[in-house]
Structure formats: C-alpha cells, structure tokens
Design a protein around this motif. Structure first.
Motif, PDB file in Angstrom:
ATOM      1  N   MET A 162       0.821  -1.189   0.000  1.00 12.97           N
ATOM      2  CA  MET A 162       0.000   0.000   0.000  1.00 12.97           C
ATOM      3  C   MET A 162       0.869   1.259   0.000  1.00 12.97           C
ATOM      4  SD  MET A 162      -2.901   1.397   0.048  1.00 12.97           S
ATOM      5  CE  MET A 162      -4.290   2.009   0.881  1.00 12.97           C
ATOM      6  N   ARG A 163       1.894   1.295   0.889  1.00 12.17           N
ATOM      7  CA  ARG A 163       2.702   2.511   0.953  1.00 12.17           C
ATOM      8  C   ARG A 163       3.462   2.742  -0.346  1.00 12.17           C
ATOM      9  NH1 ARG A 163       5.815  -1.143   3.304  1.00 12.17           N
ATOM     10  NH2 ARG A 163       8.035  -1.044   2.970  1.00 12.17           N
ATOM     11  N   ARG A 164       3.869   1.649  -1.038  1.00 12.13           N
ATOM     12  CA  ARG A 164       4.559   1.818  -2.324  1.00 12.13           C
ATOM     13  C   ARG A 164       3.608   2.430  -3.353  1.00 12.13           C
ATOM     14  NH1 ARG A 164       6.850  -3.806  -1.421  1.00 12.13           N
ATOM     15  NH2 ARG A 164       8.817  -3.366  -0.397  1.00 12.13           N
ATOM     16  N   THR A 165       2.377   1.963  -3.365  1.00 10.72           N
ATOM     17  CA  THR A 165       1.367   2.516  -4.278  1.00 10.72           C
ATOM     18  C   THR A 165       1.145   3.985  -3.991  1.00 10.72           C
ATOM     19  OG1 THR A 165       0.279   0.363  -4.442  1.00 10.72           O
ATOM     20  CG2 THR A 165      -1.019   2.305  -5.081  1.00 10.72           C
ATOM     21  N   LEU A 166       1.012   4.326  -2.709  1.00 10.82           N
ATOM     22  CA  LEU A 166       0.806   5.727  -2.349  1.00 10.82           C
ATOM     23  C   LEU A 166       1.998   6.586  -2.753  1.00 10.82           C
ATOM     24  CD1 LEU A 166      -0.865   5.325   1.156  1.00 10.82           C
ATOM     25  CD2 LEU A 166      -1.957   6.026  -0.983  1.00 10.82           C
ATOM     26  N   ARG A 167       3.201   6.082  -2.561  1.00 12.45           N
ATOM     27  CA  ARG A 167       4.376   6.854  -2.954  1.00 12.45           C
ATOM     28  C   ARG A 167       4.446   7.037  -4.471  1.00 12.45           C
ATOM     29  NH1 ARG A 167       7.325   4.102   1.385  1.00 12.45           N
ATOM     30  NH2 ARG A 167       7.338   5.589   3.088  1.00 12.45           N
ATOM     31  N   ARG A 168       4.095   5.985  -5.230  1.00 15.89           N
ATOM     32  CA  ARG A 168       4.073   6.103  -6.697  1.00 15.89           C
ATOM     33  C   ARG A 168       3.063   7.164  -7.134  1.00 15.89           C
ATOM     34  NH1 ARG A 168       4.610   0.619  -7.155  1.00 15.89           N
ATOM     35  NH2 ARG A 168       2.383   0.338  -7.357  1.00 15.89           N
ATOM     36  N   LYS A 179       2.002   9.630  -5.329  1.00 16.24           N
ATOM     37  CA  LYS A 179       2.516  10.930  -4.889  1.00 16.24           C
ATOM     38  C   LYS A 179       3.554  11.458  -5.886  1.00 16.24           C
ATOM     39  CE  LYS A 179       4.755  13.081  -0.933  1.00 16.24           C
ATOM     40  NZ  LYS A 179       5.338  12.866   0.375  1.00 16.24           N
ATOM     41  N   ASP A 180       4.442  10.584  -6.368  1.00 13.10           N
ATOM     42  CA  ASP A 180       5.451  10.997  -7.355  1.00 13.10           C
ATOM     43  C   ASP A 180       4.809  11.385  -8.679  1.00 13.10           C
ATOM     44  OD1 ASP A 180       7.480  10.548  -5.545  1.00 13.10           O
ATOM     45  OD2 ASP A 180       7.968   8.544  -6.319  1.00 13.10           O
ATOM     46  N   ARG A 181       3.811  10.624  -9.097  1.00 12.87           N
ATOM     47  CA  ARG A 181       3.188  10.852 -10.404  1.00 12.87           C
ATOM     48  C   ARG A 181       2.223  12.040 -10.415  1.00 12.87           C
ATOM     49  NH1 ARG A 181      -0.085   6.383 -13.960  1.00 12.87           N
ATOM     50  NH2 ARG A 181      -0.421   7.727 -15.751  1.00 12.87           N
ATOM     51  N   PHE A 182       1.481  12.205  -9.334  1.00 12.58           N
ATOM     52  CA  PHE A 182       0.458  13.249  -9.271  1.00 12.58           C
ATOM     53  C   PHE A 182       0.721  14.208  -8.113  1.00 12.58           C
ATOM     54  CE2 PHE A 182      -1.606   9.425 -11.010  1.00 12.58           C
ATOM     55  CZ  PHE A 182      -1.966   9.905 -12.260  1.00 12.58           C
ATOM     56  N   GLY A 183       1.958  14.650  -7.995  1.00 13.52           N
ATOM     57  CA  GLY A 183       2.379  15.487  -6.880  1.00 13.52           C
ATOM     58  C   GLY A 183       1.576  16.762  -6.684  1.00 13.52           C
ATOM     59  N   ASN A 184       1.024  17.318  -7.764  1.00 12.43           N
ATOM     60  CA  ASN A 184       0.237  18.551  -7.632  1.00 12.43           C
ATOM     61  C   ASN A 184      -1.163  18.296  -7.090  1.00 12.43           C
ATOM     62  OD1 ASN A 184       2.299  20.152  -8.579  1.00 12.43           O
ATOM     63  ND2 ASN A 184       1.654  19.931 -10.714  1.00 12.43           N
ATOM     64  N   HIS A 185      -1.593  17.043  -7.116  1.00  5.03           N
ATOM     65  CA  HIS A 185      -2.959  16.724  -6.707  1.00  5.03           C
ATOM     66  C   HIS A 185      -3.026  15.776  -5.508  1.00  5.03           C
ATOM     67  CE1 HIS A 185      -4.210  18.600 -10.422  1.00  5.03           C
ATOM     68  NE2 HIS A 185      -3.305  17.870 -11.030  1.00  5.03           N
ATOM     69  N   PHE A 186      -1.971  15.049  -5.294  1.00  2.00           N
ATOM     70  CA  PHE A 186      -1.949  14.020  -4.260  1.00  2.00           C
ATOM     71  C   PHE A 186      -0.772  14.311  -3.347  1.00  2.00           C
ATOM     72  CE2 PHE A 186      -0.719   9.904  -2.548  1.00  2.00           C
ATOM     73  CZ  PHE A 186      -1.941   9.331  -2.228  1.00  2.00           C
ATOM     74  N   LEU A 187      -1.040  14.754  -2.160  1.00  2.00           N
ATOM     75  CA  LEU A 187       0.073  15.111  -1.299  1.00  2.00           C
ATOM     76  C   LEU A 187      -0.276  14.918   0.172  1.00  2.00           C
ATOM     77  CD1 LEU A 187      -0.272  18.396  -0.031  1.00  2.00           C
ATOM     78  CD2 LEU A 187      -0.679  18.552  -2.480  1.00  2.00           C
ATOM     79  N   TYR A 188       0.746  14.826   0.953  1.00  2.00           N
ATOM     80  CA  TYR A 188       0.619  14.828   2.403  1.00  2.00           C
ATOM     81  C   TYR A 188       1.079  16.195   2.862  1.00  2.00           C
ATOM     82  CZ  TYR A 188       1.628   9.877   1.403  1.00  2.00           C
ATOM     83  OH  TYR A 188       1.683   8.627   0.876  1.00  2.00           O
TER      84      TYR A 188
END
Length: 102
Positions: A1-7, A9-18
């Motif tokens: 799960m965390r790998r998916t979330l990190r991917r 985050k890297d791919r959609f950094g402007n829309h998906f962030l912590y």
C-alpha cells in the motif's frame, strides 16, 4: 500500500500530497507523555524502516498540549508526585517535554 501511495505521490504530486508543513494536522504525536524509552525506540524504528518520516512527520511538530485543568493535567501531576520530577508550566499548560531544573 505505501509503495502505491508513494508512486501516486510521485506521479500526481500537484494533486496528491501529504501536508508536512507547519500547522498541518497530521494527528500523529510522537513522543507522547506515556511513552517509555522502549516504545520510543520501537516507534522510531518503524518510522525509519518504512520511511514514514518523509511521509507524515513535519520538520517541526507541536507537542501534545496538556491544559493544567484537564484530566491529563491531573495525570501529569500524579506522575510528578510519584517521581519527584516537576515539569515546567507555560501559561495554562504543562510542558511535559520540559522538566524544570531541580
């Protein structure tokens, strides 16, 4: 799960962030007044092993604020009585992270 979330985050950094910046409400308090050296060590190991530091911990985290008139305030005063340690007071809160000099 965390790998998916990190991917994601890297791919959609402007829309998906912590949010890790000052004032972000991440809900994670570490350490807490009830942690002992063993639980702090275990938590730190988990945080670093799974790279959670870069995901959830801000550069600076505001510690848990304990108001002197709360139930946690009562609990901290019991700890002070039993251990002989007195924590500093700042305004209306108990600075449990800051023992007063003896």
């Amino acid at each position: 799960m965390r790998r998916t979330l990190r991917r994601l985050k890297d791919r959609f950094g402007n829309h998906f962030l912590y949010r890790r910046d000052e004032g972000a409400n991440h809900g994670f308090i570490h350490p807490t007044p009830w942690d002992d050296p063993e639980t702090v060590r275990e938590t730190n190991t988990t945080l670093f092993l799974y790279r959670f530091v870069e995901d959830i911990l801000p550069e600076h985290s505001t510690p848990l604020i304990i108001h002197h008139a709360s139930y946690l305030g009562d609990w901290i005063r019991q700890i002070e009585s039993k251990t002989g340690i007195t924590f500093s007071r700042g305004g209306t809160w108990i600075e449990w992270w800051n023992p007063s000099p003896a």
